[in-house]
Design a protein around this motif. Structure first.
Motif, PDB file in Angstrom:
ATOM      1  N   VAL A 200      40.781  -1.418 -28.928  1.00 48.88           N
ATOM      2  CA  VAL A 200      40.906  -0.101 -29.552  1.00 48.88           C
ATOM      3  C   VAL A 200      41.329  -0.270 -31.010  1.00 48.88           C
ATOM      4  N   HIS A 201      40.900   0.699 -31.839  1.00 53.42           N
ATOM      5  CA  HIS A 201      41.422   0.731 -33.205  1.00 53.42           C
ATOM      6  C   HIS A 201      42.871   1.183 -33.186  1.00 53.42           C
ATOM      7  N   ASN A 202      43.123   2.218 -32.353  1.00 55.33           N
ATOM      8  CA  ASN A 202      44.479   2.753 -32.306  1.00 55.33           C
ATOM      9  C   ASN A 202      44.615   3.680 -31.098  1.00 55.33           C
ATOM     10  N   SER A 204      46.862   7.033 -30.622  1.00 51.39           N
ATOM     11  CA  SER A 204      47.765   7.912 -31.365  1.00 51.39           C
ATOM     12  C   SER A 204      47.940   9.227 -30.621  1.00 51.39           C
ATOM     13  N   PHE A 234      38.247  16.280 -34.624  1.00 52.75           N
ATOM     14  CA  PHE A 234      37.420  15.215 -34.053  1.00 52.75           C
ATOM     15  C   PHE A 234      36.028  15.758 -33.717  1.00 52.75           C
ATOM     16  N   GLU A 236      33.703  13.227 -32.204  1.00 53.97           N
ATOM     17  CA  GLU A 236      33.151  12.167 -31.358  1.00 53.97           C
ATOM     18  C   GLU A 236      33.902  12.155 -30.034  1.00 53.97           C
ATOM     19  N   ARG A 238      36.130  11.068 -27.169  1.00 57.38           N
ATOM     20  CA  ARG A 238      37.308  10.209 -27.114  1.00 57.38           C
ATOM     21  C   ARG A 238      37.938  10.295 -25.718  1.00 57.38           C
ATOM     22  N   ILE A 266      45.407   9.879 -27.859  1.00 50.86           N
ATOM     23  CA  ILE A 266      43.982   9.755 -28.181  1.00 50.86           C
ATOM     24  C   ILE A 266      43.649   8.280 -28.281  1.00 50.86           C
ATOM     25  N   ASP A 268      41.212   5.579 -29.539  1.00 57.58           N
ATOM     26  CA  ASP A 268      40.129   5.351 -30.504  1.00 57.58           C
ATOM     27  C   ASP A 268      39.525   3.984 -30.205  1.00 57.58           C
ATOM     28  N   LYS A 270      37.054   0.744 -30.091  1.00 66.72           N
ATOM     29  CA  LYS A 270      36.167  -0.014 -30.971  1.00 66.72           C
ATOM     30  C   LYS A 270      34.757  -0.028 -30.412  1.00 66.72           C
TER      31      LYS A 270
END
Length: 578
Positions: A200-202, A204, A234, A236, A238, A266, A268, A270
């Protein structure tokens, strides 16, 4: 005229008498007793509240058949009718549900059906809705003769029974879905394992705290859409995870243009992984176990990032999602499958219930179009017939291209039947295999079909045979009856591949022996049956090339040998001119 209409005409020509509920049953409210949750001792007896079973406790107050009606709390349905439960056996009832039992002259089951039709909207009052004992006792009940009550109960019970059966089937199907989901995600092949934080990017928290009834965009919260807003953050898809409170750990997906509330995490993700696959993985992990704290359990992004998740190749992820999406549609989509069937039956039940309990002769006609849905064929809605093992094999084959399967789970392994040696005859038609791959003799009967694999269990124990003709398997032969998942010739090659393992399990006594359990526990890598046949065709060509005296390399070798001998003799046959 229907049977019901005939009964009304015969037994109620002048209408039906109405009585207050307290004259139609025994009201047992003064025997109820609440127990606080901290004081309950866990046990086997249902503990009932306003809207059904709340817990199971170690003792009971009542024993028999009862109707329970919600008194305060969740006591009224969206249709304005009471919340009614049927209870049998030993039970405990707290002071949030009225409880009644049967008296002579009025069937309890009749009351159960009728009370569900009464509009109590004007009888429920207070900030905490309450249906008081006084109003409950005064409720007016039509009381037809028992013969009419019995016919009403017979008809309505037929619908409730079917609905209960379908609901049980749906529950079983949901459990089946969860079972296969967890099995598919508990990989038995070599799969990369990564921390969630690596893919994951993050993770949050949402920030939305404002709602607008006129808003254009959805606001997602801990359990789904919880309101509208004027601006979206948002656009997209998720994965969302409830962060705090009783729903902490609940996993769902947000789509479209939307914002997210501050009680929701949430994810996010990759690129490189299927979002729906990761959603199913997280759903299977039962994230509520990570929630910490008392009154307001909390899950943190840091906890989630440390979680280990399986990461198979993307094409495998996509096939898993396809399988699980199909299960989910059957279980959840009201347009298809069992939920639609249950909804249809419930609507049909309510139609009949209202018709039967109106007591207006002109409105009790039951049309043939309603009856025809009772046919047995309508109830055959995708019944589960496959054993779990069989279905798992197919699922693994679809997702991974093969399945690792214990041989005892795909075939029945049995010993042959002893034959007396004096019965054997060289003129017999069928070879007899006993303790080696060389026929013991020939017999007038066969007990195994051609193209069968067998394993010798004594003497030449561990040797693997394959007969292209019908034969007699004696008692030192282990034979296979498979369930359609494995090609017998493929089994032969698979066992040959594991010849060294099988041989190592032979007990080296006076007569070497191999137990059936060794063969049952052999693990076979099993592709779909079509792929098995393709493999068999290839290996058979190699077998013929290497072993058939009339074709392939052996024939070539034999020809070369003769050629060699011819030239050898020619070259070494010298004339003596001395």
């Amino acid at each position: 005229m229907t049977k019901f209409e005939e009964l009304i005409k015969e037994f109620c020509p002048n209408g039906v008498e109405y009585k207050s509920l307290e004259k139609c049953c025994n009201i047992l409210d003064n025997k109820r007793k609440p127990i606080t949750k901290s004081s309950r001792e866990s046990g086997d007896y249902p503990y009932y509240g306003a809207n059904g079973i709340q817990d199971y406790v170690a003792n009971y107050l009542f024993d028999g058949k009862f109707v329970l009606v919600g008194e305060d709390g969740s006591v009224i349905t969206k249709f304005g009718t009471p919340v009614v439960s049927w209870a049998e056996g030993k039970i405990w009832v707290n002071n949030h549900a009225h409880i009644i039992e049967e008296v002579d002259g009025v069937l309890l089951r009749y009351l159960y059906h009728y009370i569900q039709t009464v509009d109590i909207t004007n009888l429920v009052h207070g900030n905490i809705p309450k249906f008081t004992g006084k109003d409950f006792r005064a409720m007016q009940i039509p009381v037809p003769p028992l013969v009419v009550q019995r016919e009403i109960v017979r008809v309505l019970d037929s619908f409730t029974l079917l609905s209960a059966e379908l609901t049980a089937e749906l529950t079983a199907r949901r459990k089946q879905y969860e079972f296969y989901r967890d099995k598919l995600l508990n990989f038995n092949v070599e799969i990369k394992i990564k921390k969630l934080g690596e893919i994951v990017h993050n993770i949050s928290s949402g920030k939305n705290k404002e709602r607008s009834p006129e808003g254009k965009y959805n606001v997602y919260g801990s359990t789904g859409v919880i309101g509208k807003c004027n601006n979206y953050i948002f656009d997209e898809d998720r994965i969302l995870i409830a962060r705090v409170g009783a729903n902490a750990g609940y996993v769902h997906i947000a789509t479209g243009q939307y914002d997210v509330s501050d009680n929701t995490l949430i994810v996010d993700l990759k690129n490189g992984n299927n979002l729906k696959f990761i959603f199913y993985v997280l759903q299977s992990r039962k994230l509520n176990q990570y929630a910490k704290g008392g009154g307001q359990p909390l899950i943190t992004a840091g906890q989630l990032k440390e979680m280990q998740v399986p990461i198979p190749p993307l094409d495998v992820q996509e096939r898993i999602v396809n399988v699980l999406d199909n299960f989910d549609a059957i279980c959840s989509d009201l347009g298809i499958g069992l939920p639609a069937e249950i909804e249809k039956r419930q609507q049909q039940y309510e139609f009949y219930r209202d018709k039967l309990l109106t007591f207006d002769l002109g409105s009790t006609t039951i049309y043939q179009t309603d009856r025809q849905t009772d046919r047995q064929t309508d109830r055959q809605t995708d019944r589960q017939t496959d054993r779990q093992t069989d279905t798992l094999i197919r699922l693994y084959q679809y997702v991974f291209g093969f399945a690792y399967v214990r041989l005892g789970d795909m075939a029945t392994i049995s010993r042959g039947i002893r034959v007396v040696k004096t019965q054997l005859d060289e003129k017999g038609e069928y070879p007899v295999y006993q303790n080696s791959l060389t026929p013991l003799g020939y017999y007038s009967e066969a007990n195994r079909k051609a193209n069968s694999t067998f394993v010798i269990s004594a003497g030449a124990a561990g040797e693997i045979g394959f007969s292209k003709v019908n034969f007699w398997a004696a008692d030192d032969c282990l034979c296979f009856d498979n369930n359609g998942f494995i090609n017998s010739r493929f089994l032969y090659y698979s066992l040959q591949k594991q010849q060294a393992i099988i041989s190592s399990r032979v007990r080296r006594a006076g007569v070497p022996r191999l137990s059936r359990s060794v063969i049952e526990n052999i693990i076979i890598s099993l592709p779909p049956i079509e792929e098995q046949q393709r493999i068999v065709d290839i290996l058979d060509r190699f077998d013929k090339l290497c072993n058939d005296i009339s074709a392939g390399l052996p024939a070539e070798i034999e020809a070369r040998q003769k050629q060699y001998e011819y030239f050898r003799d020619k070259l070494l046959q010298f004339n003596q001119n001395l």
